[in-house]
Enzyme design. Structure first.
Site, PDB file in Angstrom:
ATOM      1  N   ARG A 204     -10.051   0.229  15.619  1.00  0.00           N
ATOM      2  CA  ARG A 204      -9.993   1.076  14.428  1.00  0.00           C
ATOM      3  C   ARG A 204     -11.064   0.515  13.495  1.00  0.00           C
ATOM      4  O   ARG A 204     -12.203   0.915  13.586  1.00  0.00           O
ATOM      5  CB  ARG A 204      -8.581   1.035  13.839  1.00  0.00           C
ATOM      6  CG  ARG A 204      -8.309   2.101  12.805  1.00  0.00           C
ATOM      7  CD  ARG A 204      -6.860   2.140  12.371  1.00  0.00           C
ATOM      8  NE  ARG A 204      -6.427   0.872  11.757  1.00  0.00           N
ATOM      9  CZ  ARG A 204      -5.208   0.670  11.223  1.00  0.00           C
ATOM     10  NH1 ARG A 204      -4.320   1.651  11.232  1.00  0.00           N
ATOM     11  NH2 ARG A 204      -4.890  -0.477  10.673  1.00  0.00           N
TER      12      ARG A 204
ATOM     13  N   LYS B 132       0.851  -1.199   0.000  1.00  0.00           N
ATOM     14  CA  LYS B 132       0.000   0.000   0.000  1.00  0.00           C
ATOM     15  C   LYS B 132       0.883   1.245   0.000  1.00  0.00           C
ATOM     16  O   LYS B 132       2.101   1.151   0.226  1.00  0.00           O
ATOM     17  CB  LYS B 132      -0.898  -0.012   1.237  1.00  0.00           C
ATOM     18  CG  LYS B 132      -0.127   0.049   2.559  1.00  0.00           C
ATOM     19  CD  LYS B 132      -1.033  -0.229   3.750  1.00  0.00           C
ATOM     20  CE  LYS B 132      -0.256  -0.205   5.044  1.00  0.00           C
ATOM     21  NZ  LYS B 132      -1.056  -0.719   6.172  1.00  0.00           N
TER      22      LYS B 132
ATOM     23  N   TYR C 275      17.754  28.590   9.911  1.00  0.00           N
ATOM     24  CA  TYR C 275      16.601  29.272  10.509  1.00  0.00           C
ATOM     25  C   TYR C 275      16.612  29.119  12.030  1.00  0.00           C
ATOM     26  O   TYR C 275      16.882  28.041  12.557  1.00  0.00           O
ATOM     27  CB  TYR C 275      15.305  28.669   9.975  1.00  0.00           C
ATOM     28  CG  TYR C 275      14.994  29.059   8.551  1.00  0.00           C
ATOM     29  CD1 TYR C 275      14.763  30.394   8.208  1.00  0.00           C
ATOM     30  CD2 TYR C 275      14.917  28.095   7.559  1.00  0.00           C
ATOM     31  CE1 TYR C 275      14.467  30.745   6.894  1.00  0.00           C
ATOM     32  CE2 TYR C 275      14.614  28.439   6.251  1.00  0.00           C
ATOM     33  CZ  TYR C 275      14.387  29.771   5.925  1.00  0.00           C
ATOM     34  OH  TYR C 275      14.092  30.111   4.633  1.00  0.00           O
TER      35      TYR C 275
ATOM     36  N   MET D 130      13.390  23.901   3.720  1.00  0.00           N
ATOM     37  CA  MET D 130      12.529  23.258   2.716  1.00  0.00           C
ATOM     38  C   MET D 130      13.328  22.487   1.669  1.00  0.00           C
ATOM     39  O   MET D 130      12.981  21.366   1.298  1.00  0.00           O
ATOM     40  CB  MET D 130      11.639  24.311   2.024  1.00  0.00           C
ATOM     41  CG  MET D 130      10.611  23.692   1.086  1.00  0.00           C
ATOM     42  SD  MET D 130       9.615  24.910   0.228  1.00  0.00           S
ATOM     43  CE  MET D 130       8.516  25.471   1.515  1.00  0.00           C
TER      44      MET D 130
HETATM   45  C1  LIG Z   1      -0.285  -1.741   6.807  1.00  0.00           C
HETATM   46  C2  LIG Z   1      -0.889  -2.985   7.299  1.00  0.00           C
HETATM   47  C3  LIG Z   1      -0.080  -4.107   7.545  1.00  0.00           C
HETATM   48  C4  LIG Z   1       1.424  -4.082   7.465  1.00  0.00           C
HETATM   49  O1  LIG Z   1       1.935  -3.574   8.674  1.00  0.00           O
HETATM   50  P1  LIG Z   1       3.508  -3.462   8.963  1.00  0.00           P
HETATM   51  O2  LIG Z   1       3.604  -2.985  10.343  1.00  0.00           O
HETATM   52  O3  LIG Z   1       4.030  -2.463   7.966  1.00  0.00           O
HETATM   53  O4  LIG Z   1       4.051  -4.820   8.730  1.00  0.00           O
HETATM   54  C5  LIG Z   1      -0.715  -5.289   7.924  1.00  0.00           C
HETATM   55  N1  LIG Z   1      -2.056  -5.344   8.064  1.00  0.00           N
HETATM   56  C6  LIG Z   1      -2.855  -4.279   7.856  1.00  0.00           C
HETATM   57  C7  LIG Z   1      -4.323  -4.419   8.056  1.00  0.00           C
HETATM   58  C8  LIG Z   1      -2.298  -3.070   7.488  1.00  0.00           C
HETATM   59  O5  LIG Z   1      -3.093  -2.013   7.295  1.00  0.00           O
END
Ligand SMILES: *Cc1c(COP(=O)(O)O)cnc(C)c1O
Length: 364
Positions: free
Chosen positions: A129, A33, A253, A301
């Site tokens: 969640r 993802k 800065y 930046m």
């Molecule tokens: C992103 C995600 C993972 C992977 O998690 P990592 O900590 O990066 O291994 C696994 N399961 C779900 C549902 C996720 O959203």
């Protein structure tokens, strides 16, 4: 041309996937993802191609990008569909979907489907969640099966604290999940990277490896190298200025860093607009021509300053590694008060190059 660039080591990615597979023992999703945590989803999927059991992404746009690039393995939408009309595309592109809310259950019940669906029933075992309430999960599973629209049903849950040395929260989630699944014969998936690496009791049929694929440790106290993982992303730029400053001069800065002796100071063409964390404090490690140095003063930046006092060979044009082989991304994240996930996802404005062994594959 701006010298900021990223080199993605696809052989290291495959190595890390193998570590995940070996550690887990069952099937493992490669979680790609968010553009494979910033590494390029299509390139990563192609590199894992033959070996990956399946891929997992966050939304249908990410899945369609992979299908358009010719990726044929199963792809799971970790958050399922957001609207019922996505189910048409789910069918057309043979995607697997999580079902994590009562609304998603209703979508399946009310929408005619062209082909049976591969459903991953997500149970909320304590993270609060996404997920179906444990006491309702068996009922939901029954309702889904009763639609006659399922090709398969796998149960899943997600850990909130699998990265912590204290295992109690993960144990509780595992027990809660097992309780919810009592009497079900379905396969299950519980573990993210931390679960794969630290919680063998939660392995079951499917793991979901994300951050470990990219060569970063999910644990604060154990390095990626200790876990046998290899860094995948090298984030590089160059020195665009080198100068000597006397003692007592403020840099950058806010003047947060003041030279305490005569110092040689370099400026690197990389800043927070490139995805380098602005909160990386003075002392954050960088590597210049393979030698260790540190960030000094505030990151701006487009630029940041580094200490070259002990690096007399560093000149304008010297290569600076922000993270990668010499500097673990986890070390930078720690100094910046964040996690590697955020840093890796945030890299932008740099030229990407994917390498497999010694051969550059593509550049953009
Ligand atoms: C992103 C995600 C993972 C992977 O998690 P990592 O900590 O990066 O291994 C696994 N399961 C779900 C549902 C996720 O959203």
């Amino acid at each position: 041309m701006r010298p900021a660039r990223v080199i993605v080591d696809l052989a290291a990615l495959r190595h890390n996937y193998r570590v995940a597979k070996q550690c887990h023992g069952g099937k493992v999703f490669a979680v790609i993802k968010a553009n494979a945590y910033g590494h390029g989803a299509v390139a990563c999927a192609k590199a894992l191609g033959a070996e990956a059991d399946a891929f997992a992404v966050a939304c249908i746009e990410e899945a369609l990008e992979l299908r358009a690039a010719g990726i044929q393995q199963p792809i799971l939408l970790l958050e399922g569909v957001f609207e019922a009309n996505e189910l048409v595309l789910v069918n057309r592109h043979q995607l697997w979907i999580a079902v994590a809310t009562p609304e998603q259950v209703a979508m399946i019940e009310c929408t005619p489907v062209a082909a049976p669906l591969h459903v991953w029933l997500k149970v909320d075992s304590g993270m609060h969640r996404l997920g179906i309430t444990p006491s309702e999960a068996a009922d939901v599973a029954k309702r889904l099966q009763a639609t006659g629209k399922l090709a398969s049903l796998v149960w899943m849950t997600h850990f909130a604290r699998a990265d912590e040395p204290d295992e109690i929260a993960t144990q509780h989630q595992t027990e809660c999940f097992d309780q919810a699944m009592l009497g079900q014969s379905a396969a299950a998936s519980l573990s993210n990277s931390a679960g794969i690496l630290a919680h063998p009791r939660a392995h079951r049929e499917w793991g979901r490896a994300g951050i470990m694929l990219y060569g970063s440790s999910p644990f604060a106290e154990r390095s990626a190298a200790e876990l046998g993982l290899r860094p995948v992303m090298r984030f590089l730029s160059k020195l665009i200025s080198v100068r000597d400053l006397p003692a007592g001069e403020a840099i950058g800065y806010g003047g947060t860093f003041v030279t305490d002796k005569p110092m040689r100071v370099g400026v690197v063409a990389c800043g927070y607009a490139d995805g380098y964390p602005r909160h990386a404090s003075t002392g954050t490690p960088v590597s210049i021509n393979g030698r260790l140095s540190r960030v000094i003063g505030r990151v701006s930046m487009d630029m940041l300053a580094v200490d070259l006092t002990d690096l007399p060979d560093a000149t304008v044009g010297s290569t600076v590694e922000l993270w990668g082989e010499h500097i673990p991304v986890d070390a930078v994240a720690k100094r910046a008060g964040t996690i590697s996930y955020e840093l890796l996802c945030n890299v932008k404005r740099a030229a990407f190059e994917w390498q497999d062994g010694d051969t550059p594959q593509q550049a953009s």
